[in-house]
Design a protein around this motif. Structure first.
Motif, PDB file in Angstrom:
ATOM      1  N   ASP A 362       0.866  -1.034   0.052  1.00 44.46           N
ATOM      2  CA  ASP A 362       0.104  -0.020  -0.074  1.00 44.46           C
ATOM      3  C   ASP A 362       0.759   1.223  -0.267  1.00 44.46           C
ATOM      4  O   ASP A 362       0.321   2.439  -0.133  1.00 44.46           O
ATOM      5  CB  ASP A 362      -1.052  -0.058   1.331  1.00 44.46           C
ATOM      6  CG  ASP A 362      -0.044   0.094   2.456  1.00 44.46           C
ATOM      7  OD1 ASP A 362       0.896  -0.249   2.539  1.00 44.46           O
ATOM      8  OD2 ASP A 362      -0.913   0.398   3.664  1.00 44.46           O
ATOM      9  N   GLY A 363       2.177   1.191   0.045  1.00 40.91           N
ATOM     10  CA  GLY A 363       3.065   2.310   0.500  1.00 40.91           C
ATOM     11  C   GLY A 363       3.190   2.980   1.681  1.00 40.91           C
ATOM     12  O   GLY A 363       4.119   3.850   1.766  1.00 40.91           O
ATOM     13  N   ASP A 364       2.122   2.663   2.420  1.00 39.12           N
ATOM     14  CA  ASP A 364       2.201   3.443   3.591  1.00 39.12           C
ATOM     15  C   ASP A 364       2.798   2.289   4.943  1.00 39.12           C
ATOM     16  O   ASP A 364       3.671   2.659   5.665  1.00 39.12           O
ATOM     17  CB  ASP A 364       0.850   3.841   3.957  1.00 39.12           C
ATOM     18  CG  ASP A 364       0.679   4.574   5.246  1.00 39.12           C
ATOM     19  OD1 ASP A 364       1.716   5.126   6.030  1.00 39.12           O
ATOM     20  OD2 ASP A 364      -0.403   4.677   6.110  1.00 39.12           O
ATOM     21  N   VAL A 365       2.127   1.378   4.987  1.00 41.53           N
ATOM     22  CA  VAL A 365       2.362   0.347   5.910  1.00 41.53           C
ATOM     23  C   VAL A 365       3.534  -0.676   5.431  1.00 41.53           C
ATOM     24  O   VAL A 365       4.193  -1.018   5.928  1.00 41.53           O
ATOM     25  CB  VAL A 365       1.076  -0.493   6.484  1.00 41.53           C
ATOM     26  CG1 VAL A 365       1.635  -1.573   7.567  1.00 41.53           C
ATOM     27  CG2 VAL A 365       0.166   0.742   6.965  1.00 41.53           C
ATOM     28  N   ILE A 366       3.434  -1.031   3.948  1.00 38.95           N
ATOM     29  CA  ILE A 366       4.202  -1.911   3.265  1.00 38.95           C
ATOM     30  C   ILE A 366       4.703  -1.130   1.968  1.00 38.95           C
ATOM     31  O   ILE A 366       3.918  -0.741   1.435  1.00 38.95           O
ATOM     32  CB  ILE A 366       3.591  -3.328   3.038  1.00 38.95           C
ATOM     33  CG1 ILE A 366       2.972  -3.945   4.161  1.00 38.95           C
ATOM     34  CG2 ILE A 366       4.590  -4.382   2.359  1.00 38.95           C
ATOM     35  CD1 ILE A 366       2.235  -5.113   3.827  1.00 38.95           C
ATOM     36  N   SER A 367       5.914  -1.214   1.982  1.00 41.80           N
ATOM     37  CA  SER A 367       6.423  -0.706   0.828  1.00 41.80           C
ATOM     38  C   SER A 367       7.114  -1.522  -0.256  1.00 41.80           C
ATOM     39  O   SER A 367       6.764  -2.707  -0.129  1.00 41.80           O
ATOM     40  CB  SER A 367       7.545   0.168   1.038  1.00 41.80           C
ATOM     41  OG  SER A 367       8.694  -0.530   1.259  1.00 41.80           O
ATOM     42  N   THR A 368       7.154  -1.207  -1.535  1.00 38.22           N
ATOM     43  CA  THR A 368       7.854  -2.008  -2.447  1.00 38.22           C
ATOM     44  C   THR A 368       9.426  -2.023  -2.085  1.00 38.22           C
ATOM     45  O   THR A 368       9.979  -1.449  -1.575  1.00 38.22           O
ATOM     46  CB  THR A 368       7.800  -1.222  -3.951  1.00 38.22           C
ATOM     47  OG1 THR A 368       8.370  -0.022  -3.739  1.00 38.22           O
ATOM     48  CG2 THR A 368       6.248  -1.188  -4.376  1.00 38.22           C
ATOM     49  N   LEU A 369      10.012  -3.149  -2.795  1.00 38.53           N
ATOM     50  CA  LEU A 369      11.263  -3.343  -2.858  1.00 38.53           C
ATOM     51  C   LEU A 369      12.353  -2.248  -3.406  1.00 38.53           C
ATOM     52  O   LEU A 369      13.125  -1.745  -2.902  1.00 38.53           O
ATOM     53  CB  LEU A 369      11.806  -4.658  -3.577  1.00 38.53           C
ATOM     54  CG  LEU A 369      11.489  -5.788  -2.570  1.00 38.53           C
ATOM     55  CD1 LEU A 369      11.768  -7.048  -3.467  1.00 38.53           C
ATOM     56  CD2 LEU A 369      12.233  -5.806  -1.315  1.00 38.53           C
TER      57      LEU A 369
END
Length: 586
Positions: A362-369
């Motif tokens: 989601d870019g807030d809690v979990i980001s991309t690699l």
């Protein structure tokens, strides 16, 4: 794996024979109100329940055990629940860590001694999860784990709180004089609102997350909140899967806990900014299956693994938000290029099969690699003249400006010395000082308590200082933060260099270069160590003596030396003694 015939089941050795021994075994079950039909040609699933009224993290386990039983019965098995000791991080002294190995022995021997075809482990609080995994790994009967889930977030004056991380912050503010005792009392009433383990990425949430990465639980179950209906649904599904594992004879822990699985677990640990305690537990667990996992492997994986979870204490959110963003499955899915995705799990399928349908970050809690919250993992390993066998630091929760630091030591002999002098107005200390606590490791404390998050002296707190470099042979809470060097090995009590440090000695920390050095000539260090008088053992009898006589150092996992898997021996899956014949079977 093909389905076993009823006569092939482990429990059939107890209940199948039509002789005196079989008679005694069957009547023992019938005395509890079960019929012959309940045990005839059906798998027996043992539920290892660590419920205790002394452990708030696990207080809801009776309900979860009932849900597991429901699943076992639906699938045609017989569920038999048995208790184990329960380890509560908050109340056990000197530390739950001192009793992790005892619980592991309890779990291992209970599994081996009883007529069980598969096992469901119910664990949640910090040391309960690794203890159960260690015991099950040594017994090597088909095993699946159900973790208890995090408690609901606390709220204090409109702000969402983590159980530990925010408590440590407010405790500092109380000592600094910026809040009152009445404020702190109000916080106390709000701090733990429900059953479940810590609501941030402390040791409990770290270990439950690692269980999913290891492949020892059903996918998607690690971060379900303790009081959520899906937690009970997961328990039911776990019971059903346990019956399938019993009928197929596996996978066993030895099939799942491979070198690839440990790499996956370490990768996840670094990506979520997890607890340093997980390092010790994984080192111990690996040795239970004969894998000599090395401390440096954690640093190697940390260097190539970005932190992609924004969860306290290495971020801003709690596990509740992580769950809503897709949970550990979503983190694993994003980590796929760094994982051994084909590693087998308790489902009988690959790890990637379990996270294939997880949502995107989601870019807030979990980001991309590609756009992580931090370019490297949460934990680093340092070595040097002060830690020849290594030490660890949670760099994701440290002050960046202190990751390279040189300062004079202020030494405390033990936790009692620390308690007496830390706020002494005559203590010679500045914000450049390095606090050193020794005799707090596996044998010195004993039990390696979470004393490593040394308090900042009140005098510095009142000046606005909130972090200085701290070094010890102890551990710290996974919910804690700060520039703390932990697990210094070998510990001071067994002659490690930490015993040679004196007030005013300069210590160099350079996390980037993996250095932790006492800037004293080596011959002087050796002279001091030769003159040092080791502390007297804390125990002369009982389990305490067993612990101090046989516990290994932090870099080997603090397990007992006699519990590690022997290289020339297969797991002992059946007990000694008679399970059939006319001899009585006692």
């Amino acid at each position: 794996m093909s389905e076993q015939q009823p006569s092939d089941l482990r429990s059939a050795r107890w209940f199948g024979p039509h002789d005196l021994t079989g008679f005694i075994h069957r009547t023992a079950i019938q005395a509890e109100g079960f019929s012959k039909f309940a045990i005839k040609d059906r798998p027996v699933v043992g539920i290892a329940n660590s419920w205790s009224e002394l452990v708030n993290c696990n207080i809801h386990f009776k309900m979860l055990a009932d849900a597991v039983k429901r699943g076992v019965l639906m699938a045609g098995g017989l569920p038999l629940e048995f208790p184990t000791i329960s380890l509560g991080e908050s109340l056990m002294k000197p530390s739950a860590m001192q009793f992790r190995n005892l619980m592991a022995m309890d779990v291992e021997e209970s599994i081996r001694a009883y007529p069980l075809d598969a096992i469901v482990l119910l664990g949640g609080c910090d040391k309960t999860v690794p203890a159960q995994l260690m015991g099950a790994a040594s017994a090597d009967v088909p095993t699946i784990m159900l973790t208890g889930g995090p408690q609901e977030p606390a709220y204090f004056r409109g702000k969402q709180l983590g159980v530990g991380t925010d408590t440590w912050k407010y405790a500092d503010e109380l000592r600094a004089g910026t809040i009152t005792q009445d404020d702190f009392n109000e916080l106390e009433a709000s701090a733990k609102p429900t059953a479940g383990h810590c609501s941030e990425m402390g040791t409990a949430s770290t270990m439950t997350s690692i269980v999913e990465a290891l492949g020892m639980c059903l996918p998607g179950t690690a971060s379900i909140p303790a009081v959520h209906a899906r937690r009970a649904s997961a328990a039911e599904a776990t019971g059903r899967r346990a019956v399938e594992m019993a009928l197929s004879g596996g996978p066993r822990p030895s099939d799942v806990l491979t070198e690839q699985a440990f790499d996956n677990a370490i990768t996840l640990l670094m990506a979520v900014g997890g607890s340093t305690n997980a390092v010790i537990h994984l080192l111990a667990l690996a040795r239970r299956v004969g894998y000599e996992l090395q401390l440096d492997r954690f640093h190697e994986i940390s260097q190539r693994t970005p932190r992609i979870a924004n969860v306290r204490p290495s971020g801003e959110h709690l596990i509740a938000q992580l769950f809503n963003a897709g949970g550990i499955s979503a983190v694993l899915k994003e980590l796929d290029p760094l994982l051994h995705a084909g590693a087998i799990t308790v489902t009988g399928e690959s790890l990637s099969d379990g996270y294939r349908n997880a949502p995107a970050p989601d870019g807030d809690v979990i980001s991309t690699l590609s756009e992580p919250f931090d370019t490297s993992g949460g934990i680093a390993v340092v070595r040097g003249s002060l830690a020849p066998k290594g030490a660890v630091i949670k760099r994701s929760a440290a002050s960046p400006e202190l990751l390279k630091h040189r300062g004079p030591a202020v030494v405390f002999e033990d936790i009692y010395d620390l308690g007496r002098r830390i706020d002494d107005p005559d203590l010679e200390i500045t914000e450049d000082s390095v606090l050193v606590l020794r005799n707090s490791g596996p044998t010195g404390a004993p039990g390696m308590p979470e004393w490593g998050m040394l308090p900042i002296p009140e005098r510095l707190l009142r000046k606005g200082v909130r972090d200085i470099v701290r070094i010890s042979d102890a551990r710290m809470s996974g919910t804690a933060f700060g520039t703390t060097i932990l697990h210094v090995s070998p510990e001071a009590a067994v002659g490690g260099p930490l015993a040679a440090v004196r007030d005013g000695d300069h210590i160099l920390l350079d996390v980037q270069e993996q250095r932790l050095d006492l800037e004293v000539p080596q011959d002087e260090i050796e002279r001091r160590l030769a003159e040092a008088v080791p502390p007297a053992p804390k125990y002369r009898r009982g389990y305490g003596k067993l612990f101090v006589d046989h516990v290994t150092q932090a870099d080997e996992g603090c397990d007992f030396d006699f519990l590690q898997k022997l290289p020339d021996e297969e797991p002992q899956r059946l007990p000694h003694g008679l399970t059939s014949g006319w001899q009585g079977g006692w």
